[in-house]
Design an enzyme around this catalytic site. Structure first.
Site: not given
Ligand code: TRH
Length: 397
Positions: A19, A293
């Site tokens: 999010d 996402e």
């Molecule tokens: O963390 P996510 O599972 O996030 C979400 C939430 O769970 C949310 O509630 C849901 O609605 C949505 O998924 C679909 O996965 P996502 O979307 O990939 O987000 C992870 C974020 O973390 C992304 O912006 C990348 C960042 N990230 C870093 O900044 N550093 C890292 O080392 C990693 C592995 C990821």
């Protein structure tokens, strides 16, 4: 005609980092590429701090990378921060991200502005989905029941008549510069604390593994162990690192620096890096496992084969979303490859199918080629931030 130049963006962190990950990316892009004023309201600054370590989780108001950040604790706090920000109290566009409800004090201000004849554009920024109905619902309007305000639904998506997905304008150039630079690769491995592993396993397949805890993981790990080509798996600290540690060692070893070797598999737990450092990890690996996402979209821009662990929802609604994406993505693959990709993604997401790493890995070159045509088709949709600016501008004409 008014020109749209300023934004209020409301983000409620439901779970994990997606999010805030999406909102932070959008906020920075509006500020940095469009030169707009952006105020980002976030209810959970601790999660924000995880992807952006310069965030002060205790500060009600701060400014980072050209974005004004406000802590959205409750209505009273929004009201007092709005009063403190008197110039201007309200921006041209108000976004409720991931369909979150915009707080009452903000709605009140919006209604006041509407009664003066210049309401802000009100956007409900939705979740990303490849489903067909998204094009039909994108840009639909819904009047507020009590107030003289109209909400516009803005859907990210993978098809025409959707908002597209986020992509910074310099992303392609940055990726190419990185790919051409051994020094940038070395710097990345050094930052992650795995330079020795990369030096000692030059012929290994490099895999990044970002996922939720996953019942299919033991099978995958067993297949990697027995794989003819060595595999180096880099796991960011977090849910799946914990599961890997339980599987291969003990849960206390889920911290950065933990290492395990099993057969032809080497696993290293790497730090969870600031958001802008995550892309290079995807660019440098041969295959990326992503989730949610935002990382899912970043993997598409990395032009490498990827496996999506979709955010699980009740009643298996997520499997319909997964298949909607697979239908679009595999349309340009040969039938056998499409079947193998669908089977692997299904198995990884708990749908009935068997996990076959050898099949997946054998398609790598063809999946790389598909990634390129997919990127081209996505780029034709324009990027979400620019599409959003154009959409909002149209509303005030
Ligand atoms: O963390 P996510 O599972 O996030 C979400 C939430 O769970 C949310 O509630 C849901 O609605 C949505 O998924 C679909 O996965 P996502 O979307 O990939 O987000 C992870 C974020 O973390 C992304 O912006 C990348 C960042 N990230 C870093 O900044 N550093 C890292 O080392 C990693 C592995 C990821």
């Amino acid at each position: 005609m008014r020109t749209i130049t300023s934004w209020d963006l409301f983000c409620r962190v439901v779970d994990n980092y997606g999010d805030i990950g999406v909102c932070w990316r959008l906020a920075r892009q509006l500020a940095q590429e469009h030169g707009h004023t952006v105020r980002l309201w976030v209810d959970d600054l601790r999660s924000f701090e995880k992807i952006c370590p310069t965030v002060d989780a205790k500060a009600d108001a701060q400014r980072i990378s050209g974005v004004d950040i406000r802590h959205w604790a409750d209505d009273a706090q929004v009201a007092s921060l709005l009063a403190a920000d008197a110039h201007p109290a309200l921006h041209d566009v108000v976004i409720g991200a991931f369909a979150c409800a915009v707080p009452e004090p903000m709605l009140k201000l919006m209604a006041e502005r509407a009664s003066q004849g210049s309401p802000p554009v009100w956007i409900n920024l939705e979740y990303l989905s490849a489903e067909k109905w998204v094009s039909e619902h994108h840009a639909m309007q819904s009047p507020h029941l009590r107030l003289p305000l109209v909400k516009h639904f803005f859907f990210p998506g993978f098809a025409r008549n959707t908002g597209g997905v986020l992509r910074e304008s310099h992303l392609g150039a940055q990726r190419k510069t990185f790919e051409a630079s051994p020094a940038a690769h070395h710097a990345l491995w050094h930052r992650l604390g795995v330079d020795d592993l990369m030096r000692d396993c030059p012929d290994a397949l490099r895999v990044s593994l970002f996922a939720y805890a996953n019942p299919a993981l033991p099978t995958l790990v067993a297949q990697w162990e027995a794989s003819p080509q060595p595999v180096v798996c880099l796991v960011p600290e977090g849910l799946v690192a914990k599961q890997v540690a339980e599987l291969l060692g003990d849960a206390s070893g889920a911290q950065t620096g933990a290492r395990w070797t099993r057969g032809n598999l080497n696993v290293a737990v790497v730090p969870f890096v600031p958001q802008e450092h995550y892309d290079p990890l995807l660019w440098a690996c041969d295959i990326n496992f992503v989730r949610g996402e935002d990382s899912f979209v970043r993997a598409q821009w990395a032009l490498k084969p990827f496996v999506w662990h979709i955010y699980p929802q009740s009643d298996d609604v997520h499997l319909t979303k997964l298949d909607a994406f697979l239908t679009r993505y595999t349309a340009a693959l040969a039938e056998a490859d499409a079947k193998a990709l669908v089977a692997f993604w299904h198995a990884w997401n708990g749908a009935p199918a068997s996990l076959n790493w050898a099949d997946f890995a054998s398609m790598a070159a063809r999946l790389r080629a598909r990634a390129v045509t997919w990127e081209q088709s996505l780029m034709q949709l324009g990027d979400l931030a620019a599409n959003l600016v154009a959409f909002c501008q149209k509303q005030v004409k």
